[in-house]
Scaffold this motif. Structure first.
Motif, PDB file in Angstrom:
ATOM      1  N   TRP A   6      -1.709   8.340  -4.327  1.00 14.28           N
ATOM      2  CA  TRP A   6      -2.958   8.150  -3.604  1.00 14.28           C
ATOM      3  C   TRP A   6      -2.976   9.004  -2.335  1.00 14.28           C
ATOM      4  CZ3 TRP A   6      -3.311   2.054  -3.738  1.00 14.28           C
ATOM      5  CH2 TRP A   6      -3.528   1.655  -5.068  1.00 14.28           C
ATOM      6  N   ASP A   7      -4.156   9.462  -1.963  1.00 10.59           N
ATOM      7  CA  ASP A   7      -4.315  10.253  -0.755  1.00 10.59           C
ATOM      8  C   ASP A   7      -5.787  10.277  -0.383  1.00 10.59           C
ATOM      9  OD1 ASP A   7      -3.841  11.905   1.399  1.00 10.59           O
ATOM     10  OD2 ASP A   7      -2.794  13.458   0.263  1.00 10.59           O
ATOM     11  N   ASN A  46      -0.435  12.115   5.030  1.00  7.44           N
ATOM     12  CA  ASN A  46      -1.202  11.140   4.263  1.00  7.44           C
ATOM     13  C   ASN A  46      -1.220   9.800   4.991  1.00  7.44           C
ATOM     14  OD1 ASN A  46      -2.298   9.380   2.411  1.00  7.44           O
ATOM     15  ND2 ASN A  46      -0.932   9.930   0.726  1.00  7.44           N
ATOM     16  N   ALA A  54       3.784  12.080   2.674  1.00  8.98           N
ATOM     17  CA  ALA A  54       3.543  10.662   2.419  1.00  8.98           C
ATOM     18  C   ALA A  54       4.697   9.792   2.905  1.00  8.98           C
ATOM     19  CB  ALA A  54       3.289  10.421   0.930  1.00  8.98           C
ATOM     20  N   THR A  66       0.916   4.011  -2.925  1.00  9.35           N
ATOM     21  CA  THR A  66       0.602   5.399  -2.566  1.00  9.35           C
ATOM     22  C   THR A  66       1.644   6.358  -3.119  1.00  9.35           C
ATOM     23  OG1 THR A  66      -0.568   4.728  -0.552  1.00  9.35           O
ATOM     24  CG2 THR A  66       0.287   6.974  -0.623  1.00  9.35           C
ATOM     25  N   ARG A  67       2.896   6.005  -2.973  1.00 10.31           N
ATOM     26  CA  ARG A  67       3.953   6.884  -3.454  1.00 10.31           C
ATOM     27  C   ARG A  67       4.074   6.841  -4.980  1.00 10.31           C
ATOM     28  NH1 ARG A  67       6.577   9.659  -0.026  1.00 10.31           N
ATOM     29  NH2 ARG A  67       7.976  10.247  -1.727  1.00 10.31           N
ATOM     30  N   LEU A  72       0.833  -1.201   0.000  1.00 12.61           N
ATOM     31  CA  LEU A  72       0.000   0.000   0.000  1.00 12.61           C
ATOM     32  C   LEU A  72       0.870   1.253   0.000  1.00 12.61           C
ATOM     33  CD1 LEU A  72      -2.699   1.452   0.196  1.00 12.61           C
ATOM     34  CD2 LEU A  72      -2.654   1.081   2.682  1.00 12.61           C
ATOM     35  N   TYR A  73       1.947   1.225   0.765  1.00  9.96           N
ATOM     36  CA  TYR A  73       2.875   2.360   0.804  1.00  9.96           C
ATOM     37  C   TYR A  73       3.482   2.619  -0.571  1.00  9.96           C
ATOM     38  CZ  TYR A  73       7.232   4.863   1.895  1.00  9.96           C
ATOM     39  OH  TYR A  73       8.281   5.751   1.908  1.00  9.96           O
ATOM     40  N   GLY A 115      -5.087  17.135  -0.639  1.00  7.98           N
ATOM     41  CA  GLY A 115      -4.791  15.959   0.151  1.00  7.98           C
ATOM     42  C   GLY A 115      -4.461  16.324   1.586  1.00  7.98           C
ATOM     43  N   LEU A 168      -2.204   6.933   4.126  1.00  4.71           N
ATOM     44  CA  LEU A 168      -1.852   5.790   3.284  1.00  4.71           C
ATOM     45  C   LEU A 168      -0.341   5.625   3.162  1.00  4.71           C
ATOM     46  CD1 LEU A 168      -4.490   6.268   0.438  1.00  4.71           C
ATOM     47  CD2 LEU A 168      -4.680   4.977   2.575  1.00  4.71           C
ATOM     48  N   GLY A 169       0.400   6.685   3.411  1.00  5.14           N
ATOM     49  CA  GLY A 169       1.856   6.578   3.450  1.00  5.14           C
ATOM     50  C   GLY A 169       2.364   6.314   4.853  1.00  5.14           C
TER      51      GLY A 169
END
Length: 406
Positions: A185-186, A198, A275, A180-181, A176-177, A194, A200-201
């Protein structure tokens, strides 16, 4: 103070969490001379990374045991109860902080506070701003750590069973990390830019802490990274690189632009906090590795006078954090009136002293509640033992009192 500190915990965790809370207070006061010596000036990791990693460690340790004893559903309900507590604390802090800053801006006839702390939407669209704040889509400056924690704990409630398969948990978190990067994603925000942090990070750092804190049932070995000289050297090298990057990025960017290759300058410019850039993640893990192996769990200084205020604050993190945000703004106003050494000394002594006092009062209140529960249990057991048994019935024996594990 010492009597209020719970000794049945890893005091290293409490000490560093308390230290992070003190650093947050110091760093949130522009013009504070002590801000020059906090870690953000020297390494690519600061109090926020420390706070999130230790929050994950505490969650894995505490709620992991609840899950193994009483099942995932019950443990998840406990986690969501904590999520609700944090959400309420965030909204309360938002109201107090907004009123505090708004009143100060009016009395001092300046709108700089509102603009800088991103509270001006309350002046333009107060009802919409309030709605967006309740939805966590609007987060003024300094009020973005608790929303991050709320989302991370909610994610933890769902992912908790994966702690029993540590590498699956870490693999899913790392995937997921990376996504995201890679894809940017945010979570959505009112501004469209965002979240400042974040989730997700940042979840990777949190779940690493969960994996380190979890204790498998039946005496299984917890996740641990053994001591290796090569890992010590690698950690020191990574931190050294972070020191150089920090100086170039925040203090000598002109040197980076003029004398470094364009690719290196672009890499430095891309080291973001929002992130959790890999360099920041690596720096925090390097610090954690060195602290875990070079600070013994039973180190005498953790039970000494110098460490006691930080340990006490770390054990009462939520009220101390909320109070620290409000006090840091008062400290800012005071230093703007006068930034001479006398005012600097007053702010940096009075603020932490009030935070320690709050932690002591909270710890005392919790100790009284625990004592009351133990007293009630003992009284109930004594009353049960005093009830005469019916003819031919077995005489009930009181169960031994169970010690508090909260």
């Amino acid at each position: 103070m010492f009597a209020l500190i719970r000794q049945d915990r890893d005091l290293r965790v409490d000490f560093f969490r308390g230290l992070a809370l003190w650093i947050i207070f110091v760093n949130h006061i522009p013009g504070n001379w002590l801000g020059l010596v906090t870690p953000r000036n020297y390494v690519l990791a600061d109090a926020t990374e420390t706070f999130v990693l230790l929050a994950g460690y505490a969650a894995g340790l505490a709620y992991g045991m609840v899950m193994d004893r009483q099942g995932w559903a019950f443990a998840a309900s406990r986690v969501m109860g904590r999520v609700f507590t944090l959400y309420v604390a965030h909204i309360f802090l938002l109201v107090v902080f907004t009123a505090q800053v708004g009143y100060s801006a009016e009395r001092l006839d300046t709108h700089a506070y509102l603009d800088e702390l991103q509270l001006d939407p309350f002046a333009r669209e107060p009802y919409r701003a309030l709605l967006e704040a309740l939805l966590l889509r609007y987060q003024p400056s300094f009020l973005n750590i608790l929303p991050l924690y709320v989302v991370l704990l909610a994610m933890f409630a769902l992912a908790m069973p994966l702690m029993r398969r540590t590498w699956l948990l870490l693999g899913a978190s790392a995937a997921l990390y990376a996504a995201t990067r890679t894809f940017g994603w945010d979570l959505p925000s009112w501004s469209g830019e965002g979240w400042f942090f974040n989730p997700l990070g940042w979840q990777l750092l949190f779940f690493i802490g969960c994996a380190l804190g979890y204790r498998p049932p039946g005496g299984g070995a917890p996740l641990a990274v053994p001591y290796r000289r090569s890992l010590v050297v690698l950690s020191l090298a990574l931190l050294a690189a972070g020191v150089v990057a920090t100086q170039l990025l925040y203090f000598r960017w002109d040197v980076a632009e003029q004398r470094l290759p364009a690719t290196v300058a672009r890499f430095l410019a891309g080291i973001d906090k929002a992130a959790m850039h890999p360099m920041r993640l690596g720096s925090m893990l390097a610090l954690t590795y060195l602290a875990a192996h070079f600070i013994p769990r039973m180190a005498a200084w953790l039970r000494g006078r110098a460490a006691a205020p930080f340990v006490l604050m770390g054990q009462q993190a939520l009220p101390v954090f909320c109070a620290g945000i409000a006090l840091s703004f008062l400290g800012r106003v005071a230093i703007e009136v006068s930034d001479r050494w006398a005012m600097q000394l007053l702010v940096n002594l009075a603020g932490p002293a009030l935070l320690v006092l709050l932690a002591a009062l909270t710890a005392w209140y919790e100790a009284e509640k625990r004592a009351g529960r133990r007293g009630a249990a003992a009284s109930a057991a004594a009353g049960l033992a005093a009830v005469p048994a019916a003819p031919g019935a077995a005489i009930p024996l009181p169960a031994p009192a169970r010690g508090d594990s909260g």
